[in-house]
Each structure stands twice: as C-alpha cells, then as structure tokens.
Design a protein around this motif. Structure first.
Motif, short mmCIF file in Angstrom:
data_model
loop_
_atom_site.label_atom_id
_atom_site.label_comp_id
_atom_site.label_asym_id
_atom_site.label_seq_id
_atom_site.Cartn_x
_atom_site.Cartn_y
_atom_site.Cartn_z
N LYS A 1 0.54 -0.43 0.29
CA LYS A 1 -0.19 0.01 0.31
C LYS A 1 1.19 1.68 0.07
O LYS A 1 0.41 2.10 -0.23
CB LYS A 1 -1.00 -0.12 1.04
CG LYS A 1 -1.98 -1.14 1.59
CD LYS A 1 -3.14 -0.86 2.64
CE LYS A 1 -3.44 -1.63 3.06
NZ LYS A 1 -4.64 -1.12 4.09
N ASP B 1 -1.85 -8.42 -3.91
CA ASP B 1 -2.52 -6.79 -4.12
C ASP B 1 -3.91 -6.98 -3.57
O ASP B 1 -4.43 -6.73 -2.97
CB ASP B 1 -3.10 -7.07 -5.76
CG ASP B 1 -3.89 -5.45 -5.92
OD1 ASP B 1 -3.05 -5.07 -5.50
OD2 ASP B 1 -4.40 -5.16 -6.67
N SER C 1 -3.81 -1.61 -1.59
CA SER C 1 -5.26 -0.35 -0.56
C SER C 1 -7.27 -0.74 -1.18
O SER C 1 -7.16 -0.17 -0.39
CB SER C 1 -4.73 0.74 -1.85
OG SER C 1 -4.61 0.74 -3.37
N GLU C 2 -7.01 -1.48 -2.10
CA GLU C 2 -8.67 -1.84 -1.89
C GLU C 2 -8.87 -2.74 -1.19
O GLU C 2 -8.86 -4.01 -0.52
CB GLU C 2 -8.99 -2.71 -3.95
CG GLU C 2 -8.41 -1.85 -4.39
CD GLU C 2 -9.08 -0.54 -5.32
OE1 GLU C 2 -10.24 -0.23 -4.35
OE2 GLU C 2 -8.59 0.36 -5.83
#
Length: 695
Positions: free
Chosen positions: A505, A667, A672-673
């Motif tokens: 992130k 990821d 960050s999602e």
C-alpha cells in the motif's frame, strides 16, 4: 638612454617595438579574421554570407518597399539574390566621394541603418554585412535599377572594378565608380547581387544545403505576410524551384511548426511599448555625442498548446532569427509563468500549499513564435543569435501578460473548454515533474541507504559463502535466545520490532523511511527494486522466524510482501524460507528407554494424534501440555533443536510457481483496495474451522 642605445634596441631582432605592429586597413581585417564576422569558414559561415545579402532585401520588405525576393544557387558555386526594393543608392556620398553602392560594399560600418531614418526596423545593424561578403568573395557583381537605368559595378576580393570575362578568374581592371549598362522604366527599382565565395577563405567542402535555404526562406515568408520569395537551385542534375508566400503571418507559421494535435486554436498576442535608450550620435562636427532616443518596440506573438510533450519556440528580431533567445524570450517566459499561475489559483486547480508551476511545466506541448520589431536592437555579436536590448524583457512581459490574461478572462467563442484543458495539462506536467523529482530523491536516499554502514542491531555471522543464513527474528526477546541457539559460523540474526510497514500500500518513499524495511535492505546488501542484484546478496538464505500464532503469520506475510516487491529475485531463486517453530511441547513422565523426554508438535492436529498414540501405549504426560505463545518462551537448546539446527529443524521454502497469480494474491491480501479483500474473507468464512481461532 642615448641615441646609440635607442638605435640598438630598435634593431634588436628579439625586441618588440612599433615596427612589429600590423595595421589592417579596409577589408583586410575581414579577410585576416573572417571568423570574427561570420562565425566560421565552413558551411555555416558560407550560409551566413548568403543570409547577409538576403537580409538586406528583407529589410526593404520590412520597410514596405519590397514585395518580391529571388534567391538562386548557380551551378558554378555562386549565389544570386534579387529584390524589387528601392535599390541601393547610386549617387555620390559626399564624405567619401564614392557612389553609394561602392560605399556599402567596401566600407565597414557603412549603410542606411544607423540613423533610424531609412529603416525603423531592420535585420542589418552594424553596416558590415554586404562589405564582409564582398571581402570574402572572389567576385561580386552588383546591379541596381534606379532612376530609369541599370547601374553596375563589380568587385574582386573587395576591390572595385570591372571584369572582362564571366566568372571569378576573368581578366579584371581595377576601377572606381558605377557604369550604366541599360535603360529601364523610371518606376522600375531593385537590386541584384551575385557573389562567388573565395576558395582561399572557405574550406573546400563548404556548401549551403538546399533544405537550409528552403527552410530559411519559408520562415522569412511566414514572418512578412504578403512577401513572395522564389528559390531556385541549379546545382543538381535537375533544377529545383519553390515559391513561398503566406498571408497568415506568424499564426500560420505557428500551425506549421506544430506537429501534434491541438488543444486550443492559435492565440495571437500583439502590442507595443516605448523605452528610452542612450546611444552615441554623430553631430555636425563628426563627434559622437551620447543622446537619449525614444524607441518603439512592437510585440507580435503566436502560440498554441498541443497534446504532445515537445516544445517548439522560435524567436525573431526584425525577422532575424535568434536561436539562442535573448531578452524578448525572457519576457515571454516570465509572462507565461505569472499568468498561468494566476489562472490556476483562480480556478482552484492549484490549491493552497501546492507548488507554483514552473516554466518547464508550461512549455510542455507549447508551440510559440515570438517576434519583436525595433530600430537598432542590441545583439551579442555580429551573428545576431541573442538579443541584448534590456527593455525588451519588460515590454514583452507586459504585452504578453496583458493580452494572455484577456484571453483567459474573456475566452473567444468556443475556446473556454480548450483553455481549461490547457490549464489541466500544465497541472499534469507539474505533478509529473514533482513525482519524477521525488523518485530521484528516493533513489538517492536508497543508494545512500544501501551504501551506509550496517545497522547496530544486526548480529552477523563469520562466513559469507552460500551456507550463510540471515534469520529475520520477531522481537528482541526472541533475539536473546536465538543468539545462544545459533551457529555463529554461518547464522546471522536481524531483529525487527512488531509488524513492519505494508509496502503493497505504501510508496517507495514511505518504504525507505521505515526503519525496519530500510534495515532489511541494508543488511541483505543487494539493493532494491530494479537495482536489486542477487549476486551481491550477503547471505545465501533468508529465513523468516516468527511466532507460531496469528500475529506471527501476519508478520511473515508483511515480510514476504517486502521481499516480493523489492527483492523479487530472491524468491524466484528459492532462497527465502519460513522457519517452523513448534506450537506445543509434551513432557513425558518416565519415558521409556530410547524415548525423548520432550516431544514437539507443530500443529493442533499433530498434538491430538500424538496424545491418542501415547494414551493407547499407556504413556503418561505432564498436564497441561505446554503451548508456546512465542519464541521467547523457549530456552536456547529448545530453539536450536526445533527451529535453527539444520540437522533437526523444519523449513518451508517460499516459491513462486505462477508469478502472475502471486501478484494477484499479494494485491488482494495486502493491497489498498478493501472491497475485494472483504469479499475474499466473507467467501472463505464458511470453510474456517472455528476451533482453530485463538479466542
């Protein structure tokens, strides 16, 4: 000193006296030091000679007397320039007693551009252009149509006279004065100059490229709307001809120069200003007297922004190109920066605390033609590449600033949105510049970090071969036990405090600022990111040693994220491992012969299986079974036996079988999602064994 002594000193061959001084008269100085006047004696200098003659014709066009110029490059190496201007004066100049043409062609610093009467704006300033070309030519023929007749004169290396035969090597008779060769209509005026460059001066390979002449004449036609220029090149196997005429002026020139798609139509900014200049002026007695002279300076600018990133800025003074800029370009740049920053603040595209945009941001994708016209501009050198008139900066800045602000405040029809797009493009360029600067700073910080001394908390090993292992240990408490448990020959220890930064992130800058991440990169010693060099790694293996609980799993995951993003080759090479410390220890009561007193279990399932096995065999154990909450609860012997001793330990090698899938998982889990991660957790909740949760 006696007379005899003085005479002896004068005759001294090693002395230095007045007789050693050379006085160059007339055009001799030009032939002796041509580079001082035309820059060089190669192709560039030869082209400069042609421009000097062409510029005299252009000055007539600027003054409004010339509508047509012809340039011919003859097969014999000569150049001919023709115009239909007023014609060089042929009457007698009273001070020298020579015809005007002869004065212009043979006397340095003589011409019609000094007093400001004949020309209010001109390219020739120093009165040396035609005379320098004459001095550096083997032959020059000048014909002037004026007063109902054609007047002619020829020159050989600067000397006036008459050639009996064609070409520069013909028989020549030295003779002063003009000769009349034919009658013409009284209204017919103009000048024809043909010159043969002197091969004693110019190098053998000096030539003027056809494309250079075409570009220069096209440029001149753009700068003087309505002027027609014909170019003819007879030097090749085929004659090449072209004609240039542009009624749109520099607006059309700006569109021609631009190679990208436009964001906004060409903007035309025009105005004028006044300034006072002190110049030496000849009085009636021939003395130079400093005099304050009022000057007018006209500013004409065309500019447009396109979708590209290259900048094209052409600047001119009285149609003479100034490729190295000067005071007029400085004024243009300052006005752009000031007005664009004001507009960005007014439209809130730049907020309080944001840096101002700079010239480089504004020039991205800009095509501009900046022209000024003024009498007797000050240039730096005869080659006129840089304007030095200081007042030009202020006047151009005022005109461009005022007119550009009007455009933004009252946009032309249909241009409001394109103007907004220009502002957004400038802001985007500024953000890109700042990001690039940040990246450079980060790279410098990273290089400094990689080259600095190793952190004090590292407990290093003695060997540096492939056997060496770096244990990244969770917590200082575990470090104390691990120091006693390790083999100091090949096992190094680096403690980290708690959970490191989630680099999936974070930015590169944040990662480098994090003390734990920086220490890991320093200790491994092979760089990070694109600069990572696996051959430079200080250890053969990296082993992550964390507690066998949820926090320990999270720490391992954070460490693997760091290794995956910034030291990827270590994972690809299979040189990253996770230590597997035991979760439980069973202490047997009265173990049988050959049986260990302590039995370690690494999972809850393994513990249940062992206890069932011991119960079936009638083996008793001490209750309750010890559950390790952390590595710090083990003593050195237990830690060595279970986790660090290569003879007994269990290591899990971290591999990347599918790099693309691994990237997606990192990821998903560490990015960050938040939404995809929530869906993943929700979907997997039903498969979770509730008994495995530590609550």
């Amino acid at each position: 000193m006696t007379a005899a002594t003085a005479e002896k000193a004068t005759d001294d061959p090693h002395g230095y006296s007045a007789r050693h001084l050379s006085v160059l008269e007339g055009l001799e100085a030009v032939r002796k030091r041509p580079g001082m006047y035309i820059g060089s004696t190669d192709s560039r200098g030869l082209a400069h000679c042609l421009w000097e003659i062409v510029d005299n014709c252009v000055d007539e066009a600027l003054a409004g007397y010339c509508t047509h110029i012809g340039v011919t490059m003859h097969q014999d190496g000569s150049f001919e320039v023709v115009d239909n201007g007023r014609g060089i004066p042929v009457d007698i100049e009273p001070k020298t007693g020579l015809a005007g043409v002869e004065v212009v062609m043979t006397r340095l610093h003589a011409g019609g551009k000094f007093g400001g009467v004949s020309y209010t704006a001109s390219g020739g300033l120093h009165g040396v252009g035609a005379s320098v070309v004459n001095a550096l030519s083997a032959r020059v023929d000048v014909e002037v149509d004026r007063d109902g007749a054609t007047h002619a004169i020829s020159f050989k290396r600067g000397l006036p006279g008459e050639f009996a035969t064609p070409g520069p090597e013909g028989r020549f008779k030295k003779k002063s004065g003009m000769r009349t060769i034919r009658k013409v209509a009284k209204k017919t005026t103009g000048t024809r100059v043909r010159f043969w460059p002197d091969l004693q001066i110019f190098i053998k390979d000096a030539t003027v490229e056809q494309s250079l002449v075409m570009d220069r004449m096209r440029q001149t036609a753009f700068l003087i709307p309505g002027l027609t220029i014909d170019v003819r090149d007879e030097r090749g196997e085929e004659v090449v001809e072209d004609t240039f005429r542009f009624d749109g002026g520099i607006s059309e020139f700006c569109s021609y120069l631009a190679k990208d798609a436009e964001i906004i139509d060409v903007l035309r900014l025009q105005g004028r200003g006044h300034f006072t200049e002190t110049v030496p002026v000849l009085d009636d007695q021939g003395h130079l007297t400093p005099t304050d002279v009022e000057r007018d300076l006209e500013v004409d600018v065309a500019l447009r922004w396109g979708t590209g990133y290259d900048t094209v800025t052409k600047s001119f003074v009285n149609v003479i190109a100034t490729p190295k800029g000067g005071t007029h370009v400085q004024g243009f740049d300052r006005a752009l920066v000031r007005v664009l920053n004001e507009q960005l603040r007014a439209t809130k595209l730049l907020k309080n605390g944001d840096e101002n945009v700079i010239k480089e941001d504004i020039l991205e994708g800009l095509t501009a033609v900046v022209t000024v016209r003024l009498p007797e501009p000050q240039f730096e050198g005869q080659t006129k590449e840089i304007l030095g008139t200081s007042a030009a900066t202020r006047i151009v800045q005022q005109v461009v600033g005022r007119e550009l602000k009007k455009v933004f405040d009252n946009p032309p029809r249909g241009q409001k949105q394109p103007l907004r797009a220009v502002l957004e493009k400038v802001v985007g360029a500024a953000k890109t510049r700042i990001a690039a600067r940040t990246q450079r700073d980060n790279q410098r910080r990273k290089n400094a970090l990689e080259n600095s001394a190793l952190p004090a908390k590292l407990v290093d090993c003695r060997t540096a071969d492939d056997r060496s292992e770096l244990f990244i240990v969770e917590g200082d408490s575990a470090l104390g036990t691990a120091k006693l448990a390790r083999n100091s020959e090949f096992q190094a220890l680096l403690p980290i405090r708690g959970k490191i930064l989630n680099v999936q992130k974070a930015s590169v800058a944040d990662m480098l600022k994090n003390a734990e991440c920086a220490a890991i990169i320093q200790v491994i010693g092979a760089g990070s990111g694109r600069t990572f060099d696996i051959d430079a790694a200080r250890y053969g293996r990296i082993i992550l040693m964390a507690d066998a609980d949820v926090d320990g799993s999270h720490i391992r995951c954070l460490l693997l994220t760091l290794l995956y993003r910034y030291m990827h080759p270590m994972l690809e090479a299979g040189r990253v491992f996770a230590a597997v410390p035991p979760l439980h220890r069973i202490e047997l009561i009265k173990p049988k012969k050959g049986q260990d007193k302590y039995v370690y279990c690494y999972t809850d399932g393994e513990l249940r299986k062992k206890l069932v096995e011991f119960e079936r065999k009638g083996q008793r154990w001490k209750e309750p079974v010890q559950r390790y909450k952390g590595l710090g609860e083990m003593d050195a012997d237990q830690l060595a036996e279970t986790t660090m001793d290569p003879q007994h330990r269990i290591l899990r090698r971290i591999r990347i079988e599918d790099a693309e899938e691994a990237a997606k998982i990192f990821d998903l889990l560490m990015g960050s999602e938040v939404a995809p991660r929530r869906e993943f957790i929700t979907a997997g909740a039903a498969e979770l064994d509730i008994e495995r949760i530590d609550t």
